[in-house]
Design a protein around this motif. Structure first.
Motif, PDB file in Angstrom:
ATOM      1  N   ILE A 197     -20.882  10.022  -8.971  1.00 13.77           N
ATOM      2  CA  ILE A 197     -20.810   9.500 -10.334  1.00 13.77           C
ATOM      3  C   ILE A 197     -21.978  10.019 -11.155  1.00 13.77           C
ATOM      4  N   THR A 198     -21.680  10.411 -12.371  1.00 10.44           N
ATOM      5  CA  THR A 198     -22.729  10.769 -13.317  1.00 10.44           C
ATOM      6  C   THR A 198     -22.626   9.842 -14.519  1.00 10.44           C
ATOM      7  N   VAL A 199     -23.721   9.160 -14.828  1.00 16.09           N
ATOM      8  CA  VAL A 199     -23.776   8.263 -15.983  1.00 16.09           C
ATOM      9  C   VAL A 199     -25.008   8.634 -16.798  1.00 16.09           C
ATOM     10  N   ALA A 200     -24.764   9.056 -18.022  1.00 18.92           N
ATOM     11  CA  ALA A 200     -25.871   9.420 -18.924  1.00 18.92           C
ATOM     12  C   ALA A 200     -26.839  10.392 -18.264  1.00 18.92           C
ATOM     13  N   GLY A 201     -26.282  11.365 -17.547  1.00 22.66           N
ATOM     14  CA  GLY A 201     -27.101  12.406 -16.942  1.00 22.66           C
ATOM     15  C   GLY A 201     -27.700  12.071 -15.595  1.00 22.66           C
ATOM     16  N   GLN A 202     -27.529  10.844 -15.115  1.00 23.38           N
ATOM     17  CA  GLN A 202     -28.047  10.449 -13.805  1.00 23.38           C
ATOM     18  C   GLN A 202     -26.918  10.473 -12.780  1.00 23.38           C
ATOM     19  N   SER A 203     -27.250  10.882 -11.546  1.00 23.50           N
ATOM     20  CA  SER A 203     -26.238  11.038 -10.499  1.00 23.50           C
ATOM     21  C   SER A 203     -26.356   9.942  -9.446  1.00 23.50           C
ATOM     22  N   PHE A 204     -25.202   9.429  -9.032  1.00 30.52           N
ATOM     23  CA  PHE A 204     -25.144   8.355  -8.049  1.00 30.52           C
ATOM     24  C   PHE A 204     -24.031   8.646  -7.052  1.00 30.52           C
ATOM     25  N   PHE A 205     -24.089   7.941  -5.920  1.00 29.07           N
ATOM     26  CA  PHE A 205     -23.100   8.103  -4.861  1.00 29.07           C
ATOM     27  C   PHE A 205     -22.733   6.724  -4.338  1.00 29.07           C
ATOM     28  N   GLU A 206     -21.420   6.442  -4.275  1.00 26.55           N
ATOM     29  CA  GLU A 206     -20.938   5.189  -3.694  1.00 26.55           C
ATOM     30  C   GLU A 206     -19.926   5.498  -2.588  1.00 26.55           C
ATOM     31  N   ALA A 207     -20.047   4.815  -1.466  1.00 24.58           N
ATOM     32  CA  ALA A 207     -19.082   4.930  -0.372  1.00 24.58           C
ATOM     33  C   ALA A 207     -18.355   3.599  -0.223  1.00 24.58           C
ATOM     34  N   HIS A 208     -17.038   3.631  -0.381  1.00 32.64           N
ATOM     35  CA  HIS A 208     -16.211   2.433  -0.285  1.00 32.64           C
ATOM     36  C   HIS A 208     -15.391   2.517   1.006  1.00 32.64           C
ATOM     37  N   VAL A 209     -15.590   1.562   1.897  1.00 28.68           N
ATOM     38  CA  VAL A 209     -14.907   1.584   3.190  1.00 28.68           C
ATOM     39  C   VAL A 209     -13.919   0.426   3.260  1.00 28.68           C
ATOM     40  N   GLN A 210     -12.682   0.750   3.635  1.00 21.31           N
ATOM     41  CA  GLN A 210     -11.640  -0.270   3.798  1.00 21.31           C
ATOM     42  C   GLN A 210     -11.036  -0.146   5.195  1.00 21.31           C
ATOM     43  N   ARG A 211     -10.548  -1.261   5.695  1.00 25.83           N
ATOM     44  CA  ARG A 211      -9.832  -1.260   6.968  1.00 25.83           C
ATOM     45  C   ARG A 211      -8.345  -1.390   6.698  1.00 25.83           C
ATOM     46  N   ALA A 212      -7.564  -0.522   7.336  1.00 29.89           N
ATOM     47  CA  ALA A 212      -6.106  -0.556   7.184  1.00 29.89           C
ATOM     48  C   ALA A 212      -5.530  -1.488   8.243  1.00 29.89           C
ATOM     49  N   TYR A 213      -5.222  -2.719   7.848  1.00 33.38           N
ATOM     50  CA  TYR A 213      -4.689  -3.713   8.769  1.00 33.38           C
ATOM     51  C   TYR A 213      -3.184  -3.558   8.931  1.00 33.38           C
ATOM     52  N   THR A 214      -2.702  -3.916  10.120  1.00 31.67           N
ATOM     53  CA  THR A 214      -1.261  -4.024  10.314  1.00 31.67           C
ATOM     54  C   THR A 214      -0.799  -5.383   9.787  1.00 31.67           C
ATOM     55  N   MET A 215       0.500  -5.529   9.623  1.00 29.06           N
ATOM     56  CA  MET A 215       1.049  -6.776   9.113  1.00 29.06           C
ATOM     57  C   MET A 215       0.719  -7.943  10.049  1.00 29.06           C
ATOM     58  N   GLU A 216       0.837  -7.725  11.352  1.00 29.94           N
ATOM     59  CA  GLU A 216       0.603  -8.825  12.285  1.00 29.94           C
ATOM     60  C   GLU A 216      -0.863  -9.205  12.346  1.00 29.94           C
ATOM     61  N   GLU A 217      -1.767  -8.246  12.117  1.00 29.23           N
ATOM     62  CA  GLU A 217      -3.195  -8.563  12.100  1.00 29.23           C
ATOM     63  C   GLU A 217      -3.547  -9.472  10.924  1.00 29.23           C
ATOM     64  N   VAL A 218      -2.786  -9.412   9.870  1.00 33.20           N
ATOM     65  CA  VAL A 218      -3.012 -10.284   8.720  1.00 33.20           C
ATOM     66  C   VAL A 218      -2.297 -11.616   8.903  1.00 33.20           C
ATOM     67  N   ARG A 219      -1.108 -11.571   9.434  1.00 30.95           N
ATOM     68  CA  ARG A 219      -0.331 -12.811   9.595  1.00 30.95           C
ATOM     69  C   ARG A 219      -1.090 -13.850  10.433  1.00 30.95           C
ATOM     70  N   GLY A 220      -1.745 -13.418  11.500  1.00 26.76           N
ATOM     71  CA  GLY A 220      -2.437 -14.354  12.383  1.00 26.76           C
ATOM     72  C   GLY A 220      -3.467 -15.213  11.651  1.00 26.76           C
ATOM     73  N   PRO A 221      -4.432 -14.608  10.930  1.00 25.09           N
ATOM     74  CA  PRO A 221      -5.407 -15.410  10.190  1.00 25.09           C
ATOM     75  C   PRO A 221      -4.792 -16.255   9.082  1.00 25.09           C
ATOM     76  N   VAL A 222      -3.713 -15.781   8.454  1.00 23.30           N
ATOM     77  CA  VAL A 222      -3.043 -16.576   7.418  1.00 23.30           C
ATOM     78  C   VAL A 222      -2.548 -17.890   8.020  1.00 23.30           C
ATOM     79  N   GLU A 223      -1.852 -17.787   9.132  1.00 27.81           N
ATOM     80  CA  GLU A 223      -1.283 -18.983   9.749  1.00 27.81           C
ATOM     81  C   GLU A 223      -2.359 -19.851  10.383  1.00 27.81           C
ATOM     82  N   ALA A 224      -3.417 -19.236  10.906  1.00 32.78           N
ATOM     83  CA  ALA A 224      -4.500 -20.002  11.525  1.00 32.78           C
ATOM     84  C   ALA A 224      -5.201 -20.896  10.504  1.00 32.78           C
ATOM     85  N   ALA A 225      -5.218 -20.467   9.245  1.00 29.32           N
ATOM     86  CA  ALA A 225      -5.850 -21.256   8.182  1.00 29.32           C
ATOM     87  C   ALA A 225      -4.997 -22.445   7.763  1.00 29.32           C
TER      88      ALA A 225
END
Length: 259
Positions: A197-225
């Motif tokens: 990213i460049t903003v007003a002449g200054q340079s920056f770096f961002e790393a965004h990390v996501q986990r790709a969950y399966t449907m069943e990996e999400v269903r379990g915590p939903v129901e557990a709650a």
């Protein structure tokens, strides 16, 4: 002799600098379509939603499209103060009475329970450990009235495998410019998106990390709650999600109070 100035971009936490041009980066997103779909899910599965809390609201683009469809009493939260700052500035310009506050969606409370909570566009995928999924769903269960709905989505491994190359681009406007690159590790199911990213002449770096969950990996915590899974839709449809779904839209309900 003067000390040489490094031209290497300075690494900063996700969204702290990107917030300044986030709406430029997301120009391709049809927020009106997203809002219409979510509104339809709320109408279909609840029918009497008056209060909405949006988690991971970013700069408020979805909120400004969805809030008038009710009309709803609407509040938006995000963990990044810079994103909330932009959302509030847009609210002052656009005029909607939406309250924007800083809050972590794995550790939050509401003063008064709401009819619906929404979390969209991969917000859940930023939670890299299953324990944090449990935290999200426990907090949200408490935030809802009995019978209230949690509408959220997830990006799946199929999305990363099929579209990794499409997550790379560059652009800008005014004093903001960005270059986005993408890498998916199928073994660990981690998708890393980097922004130079460049903003007003200054340079920056961002790393965004996501986990790709399966449907069943999400269903379990939903129901557990304690939630009832009302539906898991293949993205933007009313068809059931399946193993090849790239995006899944979930509708979970806090059970109604017993008479």
């Amino acid at each position: 002799m003067p000390t040489p100035v490094s031209k290497e971009p300075r690494q900063v936490p996700p969204y702290t600098v990107l917030a300044a041009g986030y709406d430029v980066v997301m120009e391709h997103v049809d927020y009106a379509l997203w809002a219409a779909y979510v509104h339809e899910l709320l109408e279909r599965h609840h029918g009497d939603v008056e209060t909405i809390l949006e988690l991971g609201c970013g700069t408020g683009s979805l909120a400004f499209e969805l809030a008038p469809l009710g009309p709803y009493r609407y509040a938006g939260t995000d963990a990044v103060p810079q994103m909330i700052r932009v959302a509030r500035a847009k609210a002052e310009l656009l005029g909607p009475s939406i309250q924007f506050e800083v809050a972590d969606f794995t550790n939050y409370r509401v003063q008064t329970p709401v009819d619906a909570v929404v979390l969209l566009y991969d917000g859940l995928n930023y939670l890299l450990e299953e324990a944090r999924l449990h935290d999200l769903f426990r907090c949200t269960f408490r935030a809802l009235k009995p019978g209230g709905l949690f509408v959220f989505d997830q990006s799946t491994p199929a999305n990363s495998l099929n579209n990794e190359a499409f997550f790379e681009d560059e652009g800008g406007a005014d004093a903001f410019a960005f270059r986005r690159t993408s890498h998916y590790d199928p073994g660990r199911r981690l998708h890393t998106t980097t922004f130079e990213i460049t903003v007003a002449g200054q340079s920056f770096f961002e790393a965004h990390v996501q986990r790709a969950y399966t449907m069943e990996e999400v269903r379990g915590p939903v129901e557990a709650a304690g939630f009832e899974v009302v539906a898991a839709y293949d993205g933007f449809t009313h068809e059931p999600a399946h193993a090849d779904s790239e995006r899944i839209h979930w509708v979970a309900r806090r059970p109604p109070a017993r008479p």
